[in-house]
Design a protein around this motif. Structure first.
Motif, PDB file in Angstrom:
ATOM      1  N   GLY A  26       5.518  -8.571  -3.758  1.00 28.34           N
ATOM      2  CA  GLY A  26       4.342  -8.059  -4.464  1.00 28.34           C
ATOM      3  C   GLY A  26       3.530  -7.171  -3.672  1.00 28.34           C
ATOM      4  N   TYR A  27       3.945  -6.842  -2.098  1.00 25.52           N
ATOM      5  CA  TYR A  27       3.220  -5.703  -1.418  1.00 25.52           C
ATOM      6  C   TYR A  27       3.395  -4.409  -2.030  1.00 25.52           C
ATOM      7  CZ  TYR A  27       2.731  -9.421   2.014  1.00 25.52           C
ATOM      8  OH  TYR A  27       2.543 -10.566   3.107  1.00 25.52           O
ATOM      9  N   GLY A  28       4.269  -3.974  -2.529  1.00 20.79           N
ATOM     10  CA  GLY A  28       4.515  -2.679  -2.999  1.00 20.79           C
ATOM     11  C   GLY A  28       3.667  -2.474  -4.323  1.00 20.79           C
ATOM     12  N   THR A  29       3.513  -3.467  -5.367  1.00 18.31           N
ATOM     13  CA  THR A  29       2.394  -3.309  -6.403  1.00 18.31           C
ATOM     14  C   THR A  29       1.102  -3.286  -5.685  1.00 18.31           C
ATOM     15  OG1 THR A  29       4.045  -4.456  -7.510  1.00 18.31           O
ATOM     16  CG2 THR A  29       1.496  -4.654  -8.527  1.00 18.31           C
ATOM     17  N   ARG A  30       0.614  -4.169  -4.837  1.00 19.23           N
ATOM     18  CA  ARG A  30      -0.829  -3.897  -4.545  1.00 19.23           C
ATOM     19  C   ARG A  30      -1.116  -2.649  -3.822  1.00 19.23           C
ATOM     20  NH1 ARG A  30      -2.167  -9.617  -1.174  1.00 19.23           N
ATOM     21  NH2 ARG A  30      -4.168  -8.686  -1.370  1.00 19.23           N
ATOM     22  N   LEU A  31      -0.061  -2.260  -2.891  1.00 21.83           N
ATOM     23  CA  LEU A  31      -0.304  -1.028  -2.259  1.00 21.83           C
ATOM     24  C   LEU A  31      -0.745   0.045  -3.139  1.00 21.83           C
ATOM     25  CD1 LEU A  31       0.069   0.287   0.536  1.00 21.83           C
ATOM     26  CD2 LEU A  31       2.769   0.462   0.032  1.00 21.83           C
ATOM     27  N   MET A  32       0.283   0.082  -4.196  1.00 27.44           N
ATOM     28  CA  MET A  32       0.216   1.048  -5.432  1.00 27.44           C
ATOM     29  C   MET A  32      -1.446   1.097  -5.901  1.00 27.44           C
ATOM     30  SD  MET A  32       1.370   3.776  -6.646  1.00 27.44           S
ATOM     31  CE  MET A  32       3.118   3.799  -6.296  1.00 27.44           C
ATOM     32  N   ASN A  33      -1.726  -0.293  -6.170  1.00 29.15           N
ATOM     33  CA  ASN A  33      -3.098  -0.237  -6.683  1.00 29.15           C
ATOM     34  C   ASN A  33      -4.143   0.303  -5.823  1.00 29.15           C
ATOM     35  OD1 ASN A  33      -2.357  -1.366  -9.216  1.00 29.15           O
ATOM     36  ND2 ASN A  33      -2.270  -3.496  -8.629  1.00 29.15           N
ATOM     37  N   HIS A  34      -4.120  -0.007  -4.580  1.00 25.33           N
ATOM     38  CA  HIS A  34      -4.953   0.556  -3.743  1.00 25.33           C
ATOM     39  C   HIS A  34      -5.000   1.847  -3.338  1.00 25.33           C
ATOM     40  CE1 HIS A  34      -6.994  -2.947  -1.603  1.00 25.33           C
ATOM     41  NE2 HIS A  34      -5.988  -3.647  -1.954  1.00 25.33           N
ATOM     42  N   LEU A  35      -3.771   2.496  -3.627  1.00 21.08           N
ATOM     43  CA  LEU A  35      -3.636   4.058  -3.687  1.00 21.08           C
ATOM     44  C   LEU A  35      -4.267   4.351  -4.638  1.00 21.08           C
ATOM     45  CD1 LEU A  35      -2.343   6.569  -2.632  1.00 21.08           C
ATOM     46  CD2 LEU A  35      -0.474   6.154  -4.103  1.00 21.08           C
ATOM     47  N   LYS A  36      -4.021   3.885  -5.966  1.00 17.15           N
ATOM     48  CA  LYS A  36      -4.842   4.586  -6.966  1.00 17.15           C
ATOM     49  C   LYS A  36      -6.330   4.659  -6.940  1.00 17.15           C
ATOM     50  CE  LYS A  36      -0.971   3.333 -10.350  1.00 17.15           C
ATOM     51  NZ  LYS A  36      -0.534   2.452 -11.203  1.00 17.15           N
ATOM     52  N   GLN A  37      -6.672   3.351  -6.696  1.00 17.44           N
ATOM     53  CA  GLN A  37      -8.264   3.227  -6.591  1.00 17.44           C
ATOM     54  C   GLN A  37      -8.917   4.293  -5.436  1.00 17.44           C
ATOM     55  OE1 GLN A  37      -9.957  -0.097  -7.706  1.00 17.44           O
ATOM     56  NE2 GLN A  37     -11.625   0.778  -7.279  1.00 17.44           N
ATOM     57  N   HIS A  38      -8.065   4.378  -4.355  1.00 15.41           N
ATOM     58  CA  HIS A  38      -8.696   5.447  -3.283  1.00 15.41           C
ATOM     59  C   HIS A  38      -8.409   6.733  -3.776  1.00 15.41           C
ATOM     60  CE1 HIS A  38      -9.344   6.653   0.848  1.00 15.41           C
ATOM     61  NE2 HIS A  38      -8.564   7.785   0.442  1.00 15.41           N
TER      62      HIS A  38
END
Ligand code: ACO
Length: 162
Positions: free
Chosen positions: A87-99
């Protein structure tokens, strides 16, 4: 566990993290020349969003924001081998989108996805159809025949992280 967005700013801790991320990319993306990885990760016009656990890099995404065009190009994305599919890859992408939306003011991402990573990008909301007007990205991103061009629209309001 924390998420950080850093670029090559000379701060010791950031440099150690960027080197850790560069090493993950070199191992996880064996078709990419190592010099090319180092060059982009250390390039000051690129940023890297990383997952950090106990002060060690677990994975990250290096991208280049094109502020005037309001899109970002994802250059590299990887999670270290023994931490994949948790699940790290998904959380990472969500943080990227937010930033990218809240700090860089971007509306879209483009990336050349490796064939074996298309499934991951589809799950993150990327499509093989490119809806972004060509005038907005042509000439900004390089043609690259080792992958499939994919696009993701960033939702203007959705909270991507908690
Ligand atoms: N193909 C298809 N589906 C995948 C893949 C894949 N390669 N990897 C993960 N998924 C799926 C997972 O099964 C999961 O599905 P679910 O939500 O239905 O359970 C979903 O995608 C998210 O999985 P995560 O656990 O969040 O993904 P992970 O932490 O493993 O990160 C990543 C995905 C970055 C692709 C990782 O597996 C990796 O580093 N792979 C090797 C390097 C790589 O291929 N990077 C991308 C190259 S393209 C580029 O860099 C532009």
């Amino acid at each position: 566990l924390k998420f950080a967005c850093v670029s090559n700013d000379g701060i010791d801790e950031h440099m150690i993290w960027l080197i850790g991320l560069k090493n993950i990319f070199a191992r996880q993306l064996p078709n990419m020349p190592k010099e090319y990885i180092v060059r982009l990760v250390m390039d000051r016009s690129h940023k890297s969003v990383m997952v950090i656990r106990r002060n060690l890099v677990v994975g990250g995404i290096t991208y280049r924001p094109y502020a005037s065009q309001k899109f970002g190009e994802i250059a590299f994305c990887a999670i270290t081998a023994d931490e994949q599919v948790k699940g790290y890859g998904t959380r990472l992408m969500n943080h990227l989108k937010q930033h990218a939306r809240d700090v860089d003011g971007l509306t879209h991402f483009l990336t050349y996805a490796d064939n074996n990573a298309v499934g991951y990008f589809v799950k993150q909301g990327f499509t093989k159809e490119i809806y972004l007007e060509k005038e907005r990205w042509q000439g900004y991103i390089k043609d690259y025949d080792g992958g499939i061009l994919m696009e993701c629209k960033i939702d203007p309001k959705l909270p991507y992280t908690d």
